[in-house]
Design an enzyme around this catalytic site. Structure first.
Site, PDB file in Angstrom:
ATOM      1  N   ASP A  84      -7.800   3.932  -0.098  1.00 54.33           N
ATOM      2  CA  ASP A  84      -7.196   4.477   1.114  1.00 54.33           C
ATOM      3  C   ASP A  84      -8.199   5.278   1.953  1.00 54.33           C
ATOM      4  OD1 ASP A  84      -5.115   4.979   2.880  1.00 54.33           O
ATOM      5  OD2 ASP A  84      -3.673   5.343   1.275  1.00 54.33           O
ATOM      6  N   ASP A 143       0.168   1.792   8.880  1.00 52.71           N
ATOM      7  CA  ASP A 143       1.133   1.319   7.880  1.00 52.71           C
ATOM      8  C   ASP A 143       2.324   0.613   8.528  1.00 52.71           C
ATOM      9  OD1 ASP A 143      -0.472   2.465   6.036  1.00 52.71           O
ATOM     10  OD2 ASP A 143       0.964   3.990   5.368  1.00 52.71           O
TER      11      ASP A 143
END
Ligand SMILES: *[C@@H]1O[C@H](CO)[C@@H](O)[C@H](O)[C@H]1NC(C)=O
Ligand SMILES: *[C@@H]1O[C@H](CO)[C@@H](O)[C@H](O)[C@H]1NC(C)=O
Ligand SMILES: *[C@@H]1O[C@H](CO)[C@@H](O)[C@H](O)[C@H]1NC(C)=O
Ligand SMILES: *[C@@H]1O[C@H](CO)[C@@H](O)[C@H](O)[C@H]1NC(C)=O
Length: 762
Positions: A138, A198
């Site tokens: 991430d 996202d």
């Protein structure tokens, strides 16, 4: 063992498989990740319960650690994982699955657990020691180390290097939300890279948190979250071609089954992710999966598109806003099309409008990437149309599976005659033409005709097109001849009110996406005497290279015709190949090979004709197959027998061309690669329009200078082209070398001198 077929063994750990980097993800990875539905609510039992129902990868997202120990290594949260990570991984492996974990290229993960930035080596060692096969990495809390592609690249490369030095093949999945143009460099250091903020569980709803919807915006520094399916699709559209075997554009996890979209919308979401070759990671709670969600995730005909051995994304061939808006003010219609294994084509009609539509696309548009304005040979063929959603699993069967204990899955599968990808890989299934991967035949398209379908609002239709013309020259269709579908002419299951969309400018989109070189980029450089000298020197070096090539046999590299689907559209004045002299010899050339064929496969396929001295696939600079190769036998008789028996036969699913190695093929280059190409033997009658055509499919050209004689004002027969980087120049040379225009074959080499830059422009 498993019933959720969306999860095939992803990036199987096969040694010797061709790869861009670490050998993994030859097709997009598939699996399950807990984040979308369960967030931080992770545990050992969750993973193991879920694993019972899967095949493929199980990826544990954030929230598993308990800080960094004084020894510098991460500690596992023993309350959530009382048996330890090694044991979890072992249990998952025992079920035949791959195990994935998560960290962040920051001081903390997104849920504020210890991150891996500057601890890459230690953490990679931990992952390897726990038997991890997959790392999702991430982008939270990166300590300001972002803002330029190089800074971000280096931050992610540190983990790539650390993983590599563990010696364990670990699929590396970047989750940097498309920041700093990850699609331009992700391929060099990872197996997949996210392209957007996202995803969230909505089809079209715009949301301020998903700030960057424009892929071209240089101001996109906070891609955000809450990105709808349509916003992610529109963002990735201009660079879908960046995904290829070994590394993929990651459109984020699947929301199918999480409840925010309708069944039609989930079908569209899943179809698009599959056809754009995104990794397919389910983001739902599998323990509470609904029957209808299972029937979407478990459609082998659609998964086969994602896992297609050609590994090429569909691209958008039309986008229209001339439709009614939905309640969020979004309204658009899109058509996507792309090549498949065996010469098939997949076509998607997306209705993201506020009304039902009748959508129609001519073959000319469907095959526009194979030739502009109807010049693609496919436009002259007849195509059978298969609906890829027509054979969706029955809800009752899905419910039976969900209710059944694990040991009953197999019998339910058998009874339903459902495709089992553990038993037969998608590649094998496609090679055999397994009907369950083909969908249902619903009609056909005549040469020059159109594909037309009614598509309900907020839904999608997806078709596989198969040629029936049997020309068999460029495509290996034979393979699929076995299809014995009951001729079903299903009445349209869609629609009430419909409306037609006319394709007025089907090609406008393509040119926008490809940013073609416009004529303003071509500069007529008046060569003054010193420039002429250096250019002539280069010209001589090319001449001598050609002489050298002609005095020794060379292999017929880059015969675009025999490589099957060339990206270069054929058009008037541009022949694909130069004439060649064929002389019998013990060496043979094999063209139109499947890209997965290895040296060993080739040797095996031809060993029956005699002892093979050498068998080799031609590869590009990255070691990827160029789709052709050659075999050297002991004698010319063996070569003749091989040509006789193998020419025009189907080998590994493609119709191959076999011939003697040709003399006087492509000129070879003599200078080391550089950013500038010398392009010689230009026909004098070439116009700007011809030059434009020539450079239309060449990428990353900055400047093209055509030398003009100062005195006469006539072109001097050569040009220089500057590229952004050496890699693009190498690609450009591959595409241009030997191309024939007005009867003259281009002769290209890398430019050695910077002094050849034009001194004046007009
Ligand atoms: C490490 O990198 C090298 C060079 O790219 C590659 O050949 C090798 O397979 C990689 N090893 C692993 C374990 O990823
Ligand atoms: C799929 O095939 C494999 C290998 O033959 C078998 O072990 C497995 O039980 C099958 N799964 C189902 C659901 O039929
Ligand atoms: C020709 O080019 C050279 C070097 O690029 C330069 O020094 C010279 O002035 C030019 N001559 C003319 C006539 O433009
Ligand atoms: C291979 O087959 C093609 C198509 O039939 C033919 O044109 C070609 O001459 C053949 N080559 C040889 C060497 O037989």
């Amino acid at each position: 063992m498993a019933f959720i077929q969306v999860i095939a063994v992803a990036g199987a750990l096969l040694p010797g498989v061709l790869a861009v980097n670490n050998g993994l993800a030859r097709t997009p990875q598939m699996g399950w990740n807990n984040w979308n539905s369960l967030g931080c609510d992770v545990s050992e039992s969750l993973l193991l319960d879920t694993a019972q129902m899967l095949v493929g990868s199980v990826v544990l997202d954030d929230c598993w650690s308990d800080g960094r120990g004084s020894d510098g290594y991460l500690k596992v949260d023993m309350k959530r994982f009382p048996s330890g990570m090694e044991s979890v991984s072992q249990n998952i492996h025992d079920l035949g699955l791959l195990y994935g974990m998560y960290s962040s290229a920051g001081e903390m993960t997104c849920a504020r657990y210890a991150g891996s930035l500057d601890w890459e080596e230690q953490d990679a060692k931990s992952f390897a020691s726990w038997g991890v096969d997959y790392l999702k990495y991430d982008n939270c809390y990166h300590m300001g180390r972002f803002g330029t592609p190089l800074v971000t690249f280096n931050r992610y490369k540190a983990m790539w290097d650390a993983l590599n030095s563990t010696g364990r093949p670990i699929l590396y999945s970047l989750c940097n939300w498309g920041e700093d143009y990850s699609h331009t460099w992700g391929m060099s250091i990872s197996n997949s890279w996210r392209v957007s903020g996202d995803i969230y569980d909505s089809f079209t709803r715009p949301d301020d948190l998903c700030a960057c919807t424009d892929a071209a915006s240089p101001h996109c520094i906070a891609p955000g979250s809450h990105c709808s399916v349509i916003s992610i699709l529109n963002r990735v559209a201009p660079y879908v071609d960046r995904g290829q075997p070994g590394g993929w554009n990651d459109l984020d996890m699947l929301e199918v089954g999480n409840g925010g979209m309708t069944d039609d919308e989930y079908v569209a979401h899943f179809s698009l992710w599959a056809a754009l070759k995104s990794p397919l990671l389910m983001g739902n709670d599998i323990r509470t999966l609904s029957a209808s969600a299972l029937t979407i995730l478990n459609n082998p005909a659609v998964i086969a598109i994602n896992q297609d051995p050609e590994g090429r994304s569909v691209s958008r061939v039309r986008r229209s806003f001339d439709v009614a808006k939905d309640k969020y003010g979004v309204g658009e219609m899109q058509i996507w099309s792309g090549p498949l294994f065996g010469g098939d084509q997949v076509v998607l009609f997306l209705n993201a409008a506020g009304e039902d539509l009748e959508i129609s696309s001519p073959l000319e548009e469907i095959f526009v990437h194979d030739g502009a304005e109807g010049s693609a040979p496919q436009c002259q063929e007849k195509w059978d149309v298969y609906d890829l959603w027509a054979n969706r699993m029955d809800n009752a069967v899905a419910q039976k599976l969900l209710d059944a204990p694990k040991d009953k899955y197999e019998s339910i599968f058998k009874e339903a005659n459902w495709y089992n990808s553990t038993e037969t890989s998608y590649k094998e299934g496609l090679k055999k033409g397994d009907e369950r991967l083909m969908g249902k035949k619903i009609g056909s398209i005549k040469p020059g005709g159109s594909l037309t379908a009614k598509v309900k609002k907020h839904s999608l239709a997806m078709f596989r097109l198969k040629s029936t013309s049997g020309s068999g020259k460029r495509y290996s269709l034979q393979l699929f001849r076995r299809s014995v579908f009951r001729a079903v002419s299903s009445p349209s299951t869609f629609i009430t009110k419909s409306r037609s969309i006319q394709s007025s400018t089907p090609f406008a989109l393509r040119s926008r996406a490809q940013a073609p070189v416009t004529s303003s980029v071509f500069r007529r450089a008046y060569a003054n005497s010193s420039d002429v000298d250096s250019a002539d020197k280069e010209h001589k070096s090319v001449e001598s290279a050609i002489d050298a090539a002609e005095s020794a046999p060379v292999y017929a590299f880059g015969n675009t015709e025999s490589q099957g689907r060339s990206s270069a559209p054929r058009s008037r004045g541009f022949a694909a190949t130069a004439p060649r002299i064929v002389t019998p010899s013990p060496g043979i050339y094999i063209g139109n090979l499947l890209f997965d064929v290895t040296d060993a496969d080739l040797a095996k396929g031809f060993e029956k004709f005699g002892e093979i001295k050498k068998a080799a696939i031609a590869t590009d600079a990255r070691g990827l197959s160029k789709g052709f190769g050659y075999v050297d036998f002991e004698t010319q008789e063996q070569a003749a027998a091989a040509i006789e028996a193998m020419n025009e036969t189907v080998f590994e699913g493609r119709r191959i061309m076999v011939n003697y190695v040709v003399r006087g093929g492509r000129p070879t280059t003599q200078n080391p690669p550089s950013k500038t190409l010398f392009i010689g033997n230009l026909a004098f009658e070439m116009s700007d329009a011809d030059l434009n055509k020539l450079f239309r499919d060449i990428r990353n050209v900055i400047d093209v200078r055509v030398a003009i004689d100062r005195r006469t004002g006539q072109p001097r027969g050569f040009a220089h082209a500057d590229f952004v980087d050496v890699e693009s120049a190498v690609k450009g040379l591959e595409q241009l070398q030997g191309k024939e225009i007005y009867g003259r074959a281009l002769r290209c080499d890398y430019s050695v001198s910077t002094r050849t830059r034009g001194s004046a422009t007009s």
